[in-house]
Design a protein around this motif. Structure first.
Motif, PDB file in Angstrom:
ATOM      1  N   ALA A  25       0.818  -1.215   0.000  1.00  0.00           N
ATOM      2  CA  ALA A  25       0.000   0.000   0.000  1.00  0.00           C
ATOM      3  C   ALA A  25       0.850   1.263   0.000  1.00  0.00           C
ATOM      4  O   ALA A  25       0.417   2.311  -0.487  1.00  0.00           O
ATOM      5  CB  ALA A  25      -0.929   0.008   1.219  1.00  0.00           C
ATOM      6  N   SER A  26       2.047   1.203   0.538  1.00  0.00           N
ATOM      7  CA  SER A  26       2.912   2.389   0.607  1.00  0.00           C
ATOM      8  C   SER A  26       4.351   1.937   0.777  1.00  0.00           C
ATOM      9  O   SER A  26       4.626   0.748   0.969  1.00  0.00           O
ATOM     10  CB  SER A  26       2.499   3.285   1.783  1.00  0.00           C
ATOM     11  OG  SER A  26       2.776   2.633   3.014  1.00  0.00           O
ATOM     12  N   ARG A  27       5.270   2.901   0.740  1.00  0.00           N
ATOM     13  CA  ARG A  27       6.686   2.566   0.902  1.00  0.00           C
ATOM     14  C   ARG A  27       7.033   2.196   2.339  1.00  0.00           C
ATOM     15  O   ARG A  27       8.151   1.759   2.617  1.00  0.00           O
ATOM     16  CB  ARG A  27       7.551   3.735   0.432  1.00  0.00           C
ATOM     17  CG  ARG A  27       7.445   4.000  -1.066  1.00  0.00           C
ATOM     18  CD  ARG A  27       8.475   5.034  -1.509  1.00  0.00           C
ATOM     19  NE  ARG A  27       9.839   4.582  -1.321  1.00  0.00           N
ATOM     20  CZ  ARG A  27      10.510   3.815  -2.183  1.00  0.00           C
ATOM     21  NH1 ARG A  27       9.901   3.397  -3.293  1.00  0.00           N
ATOM     22  NH2 ARG A  27      11.749   3.464  -1.944  1.00  0.00           N
ATOM     23  N   SER A  28       6.065   2.363   3.246  1.00  0.00           N
ATOM     24  CA  SER A  28       6.289   1.950   4.626  1.00  0.00           C
ATOM     25  C   SER A  28       5.641   0.598   4.916  1.00  0.00           C
ATOM     26  O   SER A  28       5.478   0.227   6.083  1.00  0.00           O
ATOM     27  CB  SER A  28       5.724   3.002   5.587  1.00  0.00           C
ATOM     28  OG  SER A  28       4.318   3.144   5.394  1.00  0.00           O
ATOM     29  N   ALA A  29       5.280  -0.105   3.888  1.00  0.00           N
ATOM     30  CA  ALA A  29       4.675  -1.427   4.057  1.00  0.00           C
ATOM     31  C   ALA A  29       5.646  -2.354   4.788  1.00  0.00           C
ATOM     32  O   ALA A  29       6.871  -2.214   4.678  1.00  0.00           O
ATOM     33  CB  ALA A  29       4.312  -2.009   2.697  1.00  0.00           C
TER      34      ALA A  29
END
Length: 740
Positions: free
Chosen positions: A470-474
């Motif tokens: 979902a995001s680069r912090s997944a």
């Protein structure tokens, strides 16, 4: 004068009644009544090996050939002259003939056929077969036995692929001949068929072609081995009895000479050799003057007690060269003393019995107490260790006996893949080695120390991903960033188990340029895929990870250093245990915090690449099917497999203090350390059926293996100075103790 008469009578009994004689080169202190003088016991310069070598070799004294009234013919054969290698050019496969309507087989042969049909080499297609096994019961060729099959020669000759001479056929036989001569020649024409035989003599054994197998009973376990806690004790070195035997005595005929002489060295103290003549239908008619006194001694001692509490156990020949006593002593971890001239020991083509058995010439029976008293203590311990290994690896079940027979034939047919003497005689044994994996012994995890070098310090990370990014912090990206800091990392394999397509390669977090990243998006998305990666891994070490594992570089580096010292184990972080539920009579699975564990979950663990190969190619299909159908228990299956091969527990290493088991994990456990809320894997763990599935898996795996291979441990390995009150700068893995 009375004592002189008794002495002369004793000499007459020895010189006329039996063919026993003392060595011409007698020891300085000969044994008296089964005991050795104090001077002999104090001999510090005694060289056991050289003295034993000075005895007449049992190999040079073959069993006299006996004729049989039954017509038989055994073709002199070698693998080159009687075996068609062309049938095996497309692989090593075994075809078992279908059982003819109304054809009955004995309990033991039914077990053998079942093992063969469940073998990894089994095929239903005779055109693909390298070996053919008849379903006709050839085991018992004693005409007086209820399991004797009549007209077997005609039945064998009518087999569809016998082709007149039985080329590439494998026959099994445990008994040959009957009263009175007990000839070990089979009573039908075996042609060019390979015969796996028990109780076979050197005169009829076709070395390098036939296979000598142990004599096993119909109640021998189908599957299994020694489980956790079933290992035998090596100490005390000297048990209650030095040498023991309890069994039948034959008054006349084949096998009577040796057993009739046992009373001459029985002392009733530490040498207990008791016999009975009360067996058979006509024992009362043939009884001699010793029968009653022998029976009194016989009834004083318990058979099982003698086996368990004797240092050495006598295995004399009976009517036939082999007997059930041989395996009974091996199982009891009592060092066998074999008295059977000309007997070909089981699997002697591969097994070095000199490391576990004393083979003594029958003619030096009177020297036995002296010989066994002078076996050094360190050799006794080494022989017990070897016996335990041999029993558990090759003899503890029908499955292992037949598996060993088949693997010996595999080595002959494929000499370029043949396993070495070391592999056969060093734990975990040849059955644990797939020769197609590597021709080099040190490529296997359990033999790496023999090469005097550790596995390479590099590893491949295999990450199983279930959740869309979902995001680069997944969680997956966070995990990749952390393991990318480790200089030992050479490759990352990502098993993409999500329905959505993986992200564009340009969006993956930055890692070292030397690190290869590969995303596997196969059509078959089953949990067992995480171990079907051996061909894509070029390092010995695999770091198996779930996408939601929270792990730092120091943990990885320390766990890798531990694994390099123990490459045959699973080394990791989250641990679980198996327990026996006595009320329900079944095994249970628990994730409770305890001072004991038997499994390290593969959601965050190092393991050798060879175990991934074994899981994919050799784990029973029924286990893999259950794992893939339930999308559960792959980690439990891997722990079963590794402990089954090594007979050792996994190793848990320390983890960062802030980590704890969440409520979801506590309910059923799974891969990883602390599952994060975003993880689809966490939803699977929280399923009400997840924990019950794992309970069922434990018991199903136990049933398939035939015993419980998991081994419990209370060991946890921490870095040096871990939590010691010293400056953090002196600690190598300091991030393990920091709060950041």
């Amino acid at each position: 004068m009375r004592w002189q008469v008794r002495f002369i009578s004793a000499i007459v009994v020895v010189s006329i009644g039996t063919p026993l004689y003392l060595l011409s080169r007698t020891p300085r202190n000969p044994p008296i009544n089964g005991k050795t003088s104090r001077t002999a016991k104090r001999e510090s310069s005694f060289d056991f090996a050289s003295r034993l070598d000075s005895l007449p070799s049992y190999e040079t004294i073959a069993e006299p050939e006996r004729t049989s009234r039954a017509s038989s013919r055994t073709t002199p054969c070698t693998m080159r002259s009687c075996f068609d290698y062309n049938r095996c050019k497309n692989g090593f496969r075994i075809f078992v003939y279908p059982q003819a309507p109304g054809e009955k087989v004995s309990t033991l042969y039914a077990k053998i056929l079942r093992v063969l049909r469940e073998s990894k080499y089994y095929t239903l297609d005779p055109k693909r077969a390298c070996l053919f096994v008849p379903s006709i019961d050839t085991l018992d060729r004693d005409r007086l036995s209820p399991d004797y099959v009549h007209n077997i020669g005609q039945k064998i000759a009518r087999l569809a692929y016998w082709n007149g001479d039985g080329t590439n056929h494998l026959l099994f036989s445990v008994y040959a001949g009957t009263w009175p001569d007990y000839s070990d020649r089979l009573d039908f024409d075996t042609g060019k068929a390979i015969v796996a035989r028990a109780s076979v003599s050197m005169t009829t054994f076709r070395a390098g072609f036939d296979v000598s197998v142990p004599l096993v009973s119909k109640v021998h376990a189908l599957k299994g081995g020694r489980g956790d806690g079933d290992g035998l004790k090596l100490f005390p070195i000297h048990k209650k009895y030095l040498l023991a035997f309890k069994g039948k005595r034959y008054l006349t005929g084949i096998g009577s000479e040796t057993r009739n002489g046992l009373s001459l060295i029985h002392n009733g103290d530490d040498v207990v050799l008791v016999t009975t003549c009360r067996h058979g239908n006509n024992w009362e008619q043939n009884k001699d003057e010793r029968c009653d006194s022998d029976q009194e001694k016989f009834e004083k001692f318990d058979f099982v007690d003698l086996l368990r509490h004797s240092t050495f156990c006598l295995v004399p020949r009976g009517r036939r060269l082999g007997s059930y006593r041989f395996l009974e002593t091996v199982e009891a971890n009592c060092i066998p003393v074999s008295l059977s001239n000309g007997y070909v020991l089981p699997f002697s083509e591969k097994i070095d019995w000199n490391r576990a058995v004393l083979n003594i010439d029958e003619r030096v029976l009177l020297q036995l107490p002296y010989i066994v008293r002078n076996v050094p203590n360190n050799q006794i311990i080494a022989m017990r260790q070897q016996l335990e290994f041999l029993w558990d690896t090759y003899f503890s079940s029908i499955e292992k006996v037949i598996g060993t027979t088949i693997e010996i034939l595999f080595d002959r047919i494929h000499p370029h893949l043949s396993r070495s003497h070391t592999a056969w005689n060093h734990p975990p044994g040849a059955l644990a080695l797939d020769p197609t994996y590597s021709p080099h012994l040190t490529s296997f995890p359990f033999y790496a120390p023999l090469g005097q070098s550790k596995p390479s310090p590099n590893f491949t990370a295999v990450i199983t991903a279930y959740t869309p990014i979902a995001s680069r912090s997944a969680p997956l990206f966070n995990l990749i960033r952390e393991i990318g800091k480790t200089p030992s990392l050479t490759k990352i394999l990502i098993l993409w188990m999500c329905d959505e397509m993986p992200p564009n390669p340009s969006s993956w977090p930055g890692i070292a340029a030397s690190t290869d990243v590969e995303v596997l998006t196969g059509k078959e998305r089953v949990v067992s895929s995480r171990f079907n990666v051996a061909q894509k891994v070029h390092t010995d070490a695999i770091l198996s990870l779930d996408e939601d594992a929270i792990i730092i570089r120091d943990e990885i580096d320390f766990a890798l250093s531990v694994w390099r010292d123990f490459p045959d184990r699973i080394v990791g972080f989250p641990a679980r245990n198996h327990v026996w539920d006595a009320d329900k009579s079944r095994w249970g699975y628990t994730s409770k915090w305890m001072n004991e564990y038997s499994m390290v979950l593969t959601g965050a663990a190092f393991l050798h690449k060879y175990y991934a190969h074994l899981y994919t190619n050799h784990l029973p299909a029924s286990i893999r099917n259950l794992v893939d159908q339930t999308s559960n228990c792959d980690d439990i299956a891997m722990n079963f497999l590794v402990s089954h091969v090594t007979k050792r527990p996994p190793i848990k290493v320390t983890q960062k203090k802030k980590y704890y088991v969440t409520a979801a994990a506590a309910q059923g456990g799974g891969g990883g350390l602390d599952p994060q809320p975003q993880s689809q894997r966490m939803t699977m763990w929280m399923s009400p059926t997840h924990f019950s599935q794992r309970q069922a898996c434990i018991n199903m795996f136990y049933s398939v293996f035939g015993y419980m291979p998991l081994v419990s441990s209370q060991l946890r390995l921490d870095p040096i100075l871990f939590k010691d009150p010293v400056a953090m700068l002196k600690k190598r893995y300091r991030r393990l103790e920091t709060s950041e």
